[in-house]
Enzyme design. Structure first.
Site, short mmCIF file in Angstrom:
data_model
loop_
_atom_site.label_atom_id
_atom_site.label_comp_id
_atom_site.label_asym_id
_atom_site.label_seq_id
_atom_site.Cartn_x
_atom_site.Cartn_y
_atom_site.Cartn_z
N GLY A 1 0.82 -1.20 0.00
CA GLY A 1 0.00 0.00 0.00
C GLY A 1 0.86 1.25 0.00
O GLY A 1 0.64 2.18 -0.77
N ARG B 1 7.18 1.67 1.69
CA ARG B 1 7.44 0.30 2.11
C ARG B 1 7.94 -0.52 0.91
O ARG B 1 8.81 -1.38 1.06
CB ARG B 1 6.18 -0.33 2.72
CG ARG B 1 6.49 -1.59 3.49
CD ARG B 1 5.29 -2.12 4.24
NE ARG B 1 4.87 -1.25 5.32
CZ ARG B 1 3.61 -1.15 5.74
NH1 ARG B 1 2.65 -1.84 5.17
NH2 ARG B 1 3.31 -0.34 6.72
N ARG C 1 0.26 -8.97 -2.94
CA ARG C 1 0.13 -7.77 -2.11
C ARG C 1 0.71 -8.08 -0.74
O ARG C 1 0.45 -9.16 -0.19
CB ARG C 1 -1.35 -7.39 -1.99
CG ARG C 1 -1.69 -6.59 -0.76
CD ARG C 1 -3.03 -5.94 -0.78
NE ARG C 1 -3.54 -5.73 0.56
CZ ARG C 1 -3.05 -4.86 1.46
NH1 ARG C 1 -2.02 -4.10 1.17
NH2 ARG C 1 -3.58 -4.75 2.66
N ARG D 1 2.51 10.00 -9.67
CA ARG D 1 1.75 10.17 -8.42
C ARG D 1 2.48 9.61 -7.19
O ARG D 1 1.84 9.19 -6.21
CB ARG D 1 0.36 9.52 -8.52
CG ARG D 1 -0.55 10.24 -9.49
CD ARG D 1 -1.88 9.56 -9.60
NE ARG D 1 -2.64 10.21 -10.66
CZ ARG D 1 -3.81 10.80 -10.47
NH1 ARG D 1 -4.37 10.83 -9.29
NH2 ARG D 1 -4.42 11.36 -11.47
N ASP E 1 -2.69 -4.25 14.13
CA ASP E 1 -3.53 -3.90 15.27
C ASP E 1 -4.56 -5.00 15.50
O ASP E 1 -4.86 -5.77 14.60
CB ASP E 1 -4.21 -2.53 15.09
CG ASP E 1 -4.76 -2.32 13.70
OD1 ASP E 1 -3.98 -2.04 12.78
OD2 ASP E 1 -5.97 -2.50 13.53
N SER F 1 -0.50 -4.44 5.88
CA SER F 1 -0.89 -4.62 7.27
C SER F 1 -2.39 -4.86 7.35
O SER F 1 -3.13 -4.60 6.41
CB SER F 1 -0.51 -3.38 8.08
OG SER F 1 -1.22 -2.26 7.58
N ARG G 1 6.38 -1.14 13.62
CA ARG G 1 5.93 -1.65 12.32
C ARG G 1 7.09 -1.87 11.39
O ARG G 1 7.17 -2.87 10.69
CB ARG G 1 4.98 -0.64 11.67
CG ARG G 1 3.61 -0.70 12.24
CD ARG G 1 2.72 0.21 11.46
NE ARG G 1 1.48 0.39 12.17
CZ ARG G 1 0.32 0.58 11.58
NH1 ARG G 1 0.25 0.62 10.28
NH2 ARG G 1 -0.77 0.73 12.28
N1 HPA Z 1 -8.95 -1.49 9.03
C1 HPA Z 1 -8.70 -1.50 7.72
N2 HPA Z 1 -7.48 -1.71 7.23
C2 HPA Z 1 -6.48 -1.89 8.11
C3 HPA Z 1 -6.69 -1.89 9.47
C4 HPA Z 1 -8.00 -1.68 9.95
O1 HPA Z 1 -8.25 -1.66 11.15
N3 HPA Z 1 -5.50 -2.08 10.07
C5 HPA Z 1 -4.58 -2.22 9.08
N4 HPA Z 1 -5.17 -2.10 7.89
#
Ligand code: HPA
Length: 239
Positions: A20, A24, A87, A43, A207, A90, A220
């Site tokens: 994303g 990274r 892909r 971009r 998370d 996180s 991270r």
């Molecule tokens: N929501 C959506 N995408 C995410 C989240 C989340 O809590 N954490 C990491 N990517």
């Protein structure tokens, strides 16, 4: 070349790893690719092509959300003749027992969005990843001794990171076998399937939405090393 990608066709490998965050992607390129070069920065979606063990690999950013990854993935498959997109990113865990920094191999992606309408699909749809890639990622995890912290399961490709007034009701997802949430893989899997190509998502838990544990920005950076190693091994095993 497309409106979103200035790389020449031959500058993009058949295997593309996408994160994303373009930074990274850059970090992965610097640390894991040999003889890499920047081939696109339209971009700011930095794209590098180099080699892992003589295997040509491109690493690219894809932005946030299905709309964003959908543009880049479609162009890579359709106009750059890419065969495989992985892909890496996180996710938030919907399961209490899944720990921060655990790895998730997303064998299926569910969404309640209407993204699929553009590809003759219904709303509320689930798409599978390419099964041979799932097995290869599992094998790479086993070989690196990461299998204990690796979960293989269904993820939710959500339209929302933030909501107000709408209860997403995590149990509605978990009762259908969903273990974690991110925002892109459904679109990637759908486009791969539509164009007869291959796709897989590998995630690090950043998370936990049940325990409310979160990782810091610094954690991270370091905590994603296992995912990077898994990707490297995965690519090596493709040859
Ligand atoms: N929501 C959506 N995408 C995410 C989240 C989340 O809590 N954490 C990491 N990517």
């Amino acid at each position: 070349m497309t409106a979103h990608n200035e790389a020449k066709k031959e500058e993009i490998a058949k295997i593309v790893l996408m994160a994303g965050d373009p930074l990274r992607a850059k970090k992965f390129a610097i640390e894991y690719l040999k003889n890499y070069k920047l081939v696109n920065s339209v971009r700011g979606m930095l794209t590098f092509t180099g080699y892992i063990n003589n295997i040509k690999v491109t690493v690219m950013g894809h932005g946030m959300g299905m709309e964003s990854i959908g543009i880049y993935a479609y162009e890579l498959y359709k106009f750059y003749d890419v065969d495989i997109i992985i892909r890496f990113g996180s996710c938030g865990s919907y399961i209490k027992e899944i720990n921060l920094f655990d790895l998730i191999i997303a064998d299926q992606a569910y969404t309640e969005s209407n993204y699929g309408l553009g590809f003759n699909k219904e709303k509320k749809d689930t798409i599978k990843a390419s099964s041979d890639l799932i097995l290869k990622a599992k094998k790479a995890s086993e070989e690196l001794n990461l299998i204990k912290k690796t979960k293989i399961g269904k993820i939710h490709s959500s339209m929302w990171f933030y909501t107000e007034g709408y209860d997403k009701g995590i149990s509605n997802y978990t009762k259908n076998g969903v273990i974690a949430v991110e925002m892109e893989s459904y679109a990637l899997y759908l486009i791969a399937k539509t164009l007869n190509k291959k796709a897989l998502t590998i995630l690090t838990v950043s998370d936990n939405l049940i325990t409310k544990q979160e990782t810091t920005a610094f954690e991270r950076q370091e905590g994603f090393i296992d995912m990077f190693k898994l990707l490297e091994k995965f690519v090596i095993n493709l040859s």
